[in-house]
Design an enzyme around this catalytic site. Structure first.
Site, PDB file in Angstrom:
ATOM      1  N   LYS A  79       0.853  -1.199   0.000  1.00  0.00           N
ATOM      2  CA  LYS A  79       0.000   0.000   0.000  1.00  0.00           C
ATOM      3  C   LYS A  79       0.885   1.245   0.000  1.00  0.00           C
ATOM      4  CE  LYS A  79      -3.967   1.935   2.578  1.00  0.00           C
ATOM      5  NZ  LYS A  79      -4.860   1.748   3.759  1.00  0.00           N
ATOM      6  N   SER A 154      -9.861   1.548   2.771  1.00  0.00           N
ATOM      7  CA  SER A 154      -9.031   2.367   1.932  1.00  0.00           C
ATOM      8  C   SER A 154      -7.948   1.595   1.192  1.00  0.00           C
ATOM      9  CB  SER A 154      -8.364   3.454   2.781  1.00  0.00           C
ATOM     10  OG  SER A 154      -7.481   2.883   3.724  1.00  0.00           O
ATOM     11  N   SER A 178     -10.029  -0.811   6.960  1.00  0.00           N
ATOM     12  CA  SER A 178      -9.456  -0.669   5.622  1.00  0.00           C
ATOM     13  C   SER A 178      -8.711  -1.872   5.067  1.00  0.00           C
ATOM     14  CB  SER A 178      -8.511   0.524   5.574  1.00  0.00           C
ATOM     15  OG  SER A 178      -9.256   1.697   5.440  1.00  0.00           O
TER      16      SER A 178
HETATM   17  N1  GLN Z   1     -13.382   3.931   6.303  1.00  0.00           N
HETATM   18  C1  GLN Z   1     -12.763   4.315   7.545  1.00  0.00           C
HETATM   19  C2  GLN Z   1     -12.304   5.741   7.446  1.00  0.00           C
HETATM   20  O1  GLN Z   1     -12.499   6.311   6.416  1.00  0.00           O
HETATM   21  C3  GLN Z   1     -11.612   3.414   7.834  1.00  0.00           C
HETATM   22  C4  GLN Z   1     -10.428   3.751   7.049  1.00  0.00           C
HETATM   23  C5  GLN Z   1      -9.231   2.932   7.449  1.00  0.00           C
HETATM   24  O2  GLN Z   1      -9.334   1.896   8.075  1.00  0.00           O
HETATM   25  N2  GLN Z   1      -8.063   3.449   7.087  1.00  0.00           N
HETATM   26  O3  GLN Z   1     -11.798   6.290   8.383  1.00  0.00           O
END
Ligand code: GLN
Length: 485
Positions: A79, A154, A178
């Site tokens: 990532k 994400s 995410s």
């Molecule tokens: N969807 C959640 C957020 O936008 C989790 C994102 C994540 O785990 N990085 O904060």
């Protein structure tokens, strides 16, 4: 035989028997990337040259009869919020479009030391803020099961890459879901380890008290092998846990007789798609048939997890993202009138909408007069949520739920409704607030789209999650389903 479709442990067997070379495996993955990357768009940066060189180095070691680890020569995607020395690391943000880190994240350094082959850096929601990868400052990524749909987020690029065969496994990060949610959407295995189990050194911070690095894999065996590489104490991360890590492969046991599993009723409430619920119920029946004792339980503060998360995560983000000022990293506007103008316009141009929204929310809840009412209150709620889990784990070995309320949604369907998007993480966020580990494994398809089953465990008890996930996988066919691209 298309090598890109195999798991890491299958490839390793062939490598040791000298049926294939690391160079052939890596070449097969790049061939697959050539075939499908135009459609899926998992990657922001592809590092073919260094990958081929690394693969040849591994082949050299094998030819000389040197000992190599179980993931040697296996291609992995990273990532783009994990720092890689000399390789652009953008967090999918325009503000870091030209950032080349001077050092490598500990988790990535460990993969390198284990002779894994890095294929490239994957797309994501900007600074890991989102649930669909649509918040990337650069490109959309598409779900390999249906190219009109999102891969989740994400870590959408990392999940899509593994599902599409563009990498054998990958790393993501999970602050509120995410890793698990995109794993569910793309039909792969994804794990968020216990907070502190994997060093965050070199992971670009979003919300430091929640962020955790974890793998995406095609099966549970590969998950255990990947955890063996990336877990462990690191003095460079002050929140890294100084405990001895087990060999996770010892938990790959096909037996769950007598295990106690709780189903928190709040996670099966309205809001969960009925067809998803059906798949979860079928999984519960399967686990019961395999000898587990499954019963309903309650985590009474679940409703407060979402608001608490969006206060804590945004507060930490507003502080962490203060460092992007046009001076130290990345984008700087050239035509500023003075230094304050330069700060403001660099940030205004560099950050996307969602990132700005969160910086504003976080700054607000931390400001004098609101701190006690919002931020401090949220921290107290976090403790209550943690206690819910502590109490449940006095009775159960693990807890089970859907990973996500629905299957992958269409690109564009939710972009104008941030609240709806936030609700994607109702089942995953409490786990981050409590700091415990959780895994998402495939448990079937609804209308041709994968459904994820989430297993949540006690802190540092990844082993039990692996054991139950492995048993489920060995006694069902869901893990073998692959998208037809
Ligand atoms: N969807 C959640 C957020 O936008 C989790 C994102 C994540 O785990 N990085 O904060």
């Amino acid at each position: 035989m298309d090598l890109s479709q195999l798991t890491a442990h299958e490839l390793h067997d062939r490598l040791l028997k000298k049926e294939v070379s690391a160079a052939e495996i890596t070449a097969a993955v790049f061939k697959r990337i050539d075939q499908v990357e135009d459609k899926v768009k998992s990657y922001l940066t592809i590092t073919k040259e260094s990958a081929m060189a690394k693969a040849q180095e591994v082949d050299g070691k094998i030819a000389r009869g040197e000992q190599v680890g179980p993931l040697a020569g296996v291609p992995i995607a990273i990532k783009d919020n994990l720092c890689t020395e000399g390789i652009r690391t953008t967090c999918a943000s325009k503000i870091l479009y030209n950032f080349v880190p001077p050092y490598t994240a500990t988790a990535v350094a460990k993969l390198n030391a284990a002779d894994m082959v890095m294929v490239g850096k994957t797309n994501m929601d900007e600074f890991a803020m989102g649930s669909s990868t649509e918040n990337s400052g650069f490109q959309l990524t598409y779900n390999p099961w249906d190219l009109e749909r999102v891969p989740g987020g994400s870590s959408g690029g990392s999940a899509a890459a593994v599902a599409a065969g563009e990498a054998i496994l990958s790393l993501g990060s999970d602050t509120g879901g995410s890793i698990r949610q995109p794993a569910a959407f793309c039909g792969v295995v994804g794990m968020k380890p216990t907070y502190g189990a994997v060093s965050r050194y070199g992971l670009v911070a979003y919300a430091s008290s929640l962020d955790q690095i974890g793998p995406f894999t095609k099966d549970v065996t590969d998950m255990a092998l990947a955890l063996n590489v990336i877990c462990g104490y690191d003095p460079m991360d002050s929140t890294s846990a100084n405990i001895k890590q087990p060999d996770f492969t010892q938990y790959l046991v096909n037996d769950i007789k007598g295990m106690k599993i709780g189903i928190p009723r709040e996670y099966m409430a309205e809001g969960i798609d009925p067809q998803v619920k059906e798949k979860i119920k079928a999984a519960i029946d399967k686990l019961t048939e395999l000898g587990a004792h499954v019963e309903e339980t309650s985590l009474p503060h679940t409703d407060y997890a979402m608001p608490a998360y969006y206060l804590i995560a945004t507060a930490e983000a507003s502080s962490n993202l203060a460092r992007y000022d046009g001076v130290r990293y990345g984008l700087r506007v050239e035509d500023a009138e003075d230094v304050v103008d330069m700060y403001m316009r660099s940030r205004s141009r560099g950050f996307g909408h969602e990132v700005k929204r969160r910086i504003m929310l976080g700054t607000y809840s931390l400001s004098a007069g609101y701190y006690d009412a919002y931020y401090l209150k949220a921290l107290k709620v976090r403790t209550l949520i943690k206690r819910d889990f502590d109490r449940a784990f006095e009775q159960y070995d693990l807890l089970l739920s859907p990973t996500s309320p629905s299957t992958a949604f269409k690109v564009g369907e939710m972009v104008n409704d941030p609240l709806q998007m936030y609700l994607q993480d109702v089942c995953t966020i409490p786990v981050n607030l409590a700091g415990i580990p959780a895994i998402s494994i495939p448990c079937g398809l609804v209308n041709g789209l994968p459904v994820g089953l989430q297993l949540m465990g006690k802190a540092f008890d990844e082993g039990t999650l692996l054991r139950v996930a492995y048993t489920f996988e060995q006694n069902t066919d869901f893990g073998r389903l692959r998208p037809q691209l």
